[in-house]
Design a protein around this motif. Structure first.
Motif, short mmCIF file in Angstrom:
data_model
loop_
_atom_site.label_atom_id
_atom_site.label_comp_id
_atom_site.label_asym_id
_atom_site.label_seq_id
_atom_site.Cartn_x
_atom_site.Cartn_y
_atom_site.Cartn_z
N LYS A 190 1.70 13.35 -6.54
CA LYS A 190 1.04 11.90 -7.11
C LYS A 190 1.35 12.19 -8.82
O LYS A 190 0.98 13.14 -9.39
CB LYS A 190 -0.50 11.92 -7.12
N LEU A 201 -2.09 5.29 8.26
CA LEU A 201 -1.51 6.22 7.50
C LEU A 201 -1.15 7.66 8.66
O LEU A 201 -0.34 8.20 7.97
CB LEU A 201 -2.49 6.64 6.23
N ARG A 236 0.65 -1.18 -0.19
CA ARG A 236 -0.04 0.01 -0.02
C ARG A 236 0.85 1.17 -0.19
O ARG A 236 1.76 1.30 0.86
CB ARG A 236 -1.06 -0.07 1.12
N THR A 237 0.56 2.29 -1.01
CA THR A 237 1.17 3.44 -0.96
C THR A 237 0.22 4.69 -1.05
O THR A 237 -1.01 4.41 -1.33
CB THR A 237 2.10 3.62 -2.26
N HIS A 238 0.68 5.80 -0.49
CA HIS A 238 -0.19 6.84 -0.46
C HIS A 238 0.75 8.16 -0.86
O HIS A 238 2.09 8.28 -0.32
CB HIS A 238 -0.76 7.20 0.75
#
Length: 121
Positions: free
Chosen positions: A65, A104, A57-59
């Protein structure tokens, strides 16, 4: 004691690329979620990217972005930030950070000393 050491910063022209690395000491790297942050001169530190312990998982911050990619190699105890299409507004000191809480929004436990990225127009 966990230590984080960033490298790969430097000066580049707008549109160019850099790859930052963050080497983490200790045997439990694979249990940490990792993040990249940055702080421009005269501004508050801001979130850039986050990756879970497995890399699954990445954010990303909206501002990076599609241009930046965070990744990790648990065998090398290293997290990376590939930065493409750099803009002058990306100029900042970049910090990596580690935390045991995978959420997160959780607080980061450990921080590196930072590496300077300068993007000229």
């Amino acid at each position: 004691q966990v230590q984080l050491v960033e490298s790969g910063g430097g000066s580049v022209q707008a549109g160019g690329s850099l790859r930052l690395s963050c080497a983490v000491s200790g045997r439990t790297f694979s249990s940490y979620a990792m993040g990249w942050f940055r702080q421009a001169s005269g501004k508050e530190r801001e979130f850039v990217a986050h990756i879970s312990w497995s890399g699954g998982r990445t954010h990303y911050a909206d501002s990076v972005k599609g241009r930046f990619t965070i990744s990790r190699d648990n065998a090398k105890n290293t997290v990376y930030l590939q930065m493409n299409s750099l803009k002058p507004e990306d100029t900042a000191v970049y910090y990596c950070a580690a935390k045991t809480d995978q959420r997160l929004g959780a607080t980061y436990d450990y921080w590196g000393q930072g590496t300077q990225v300068t993007v000229s127009s």
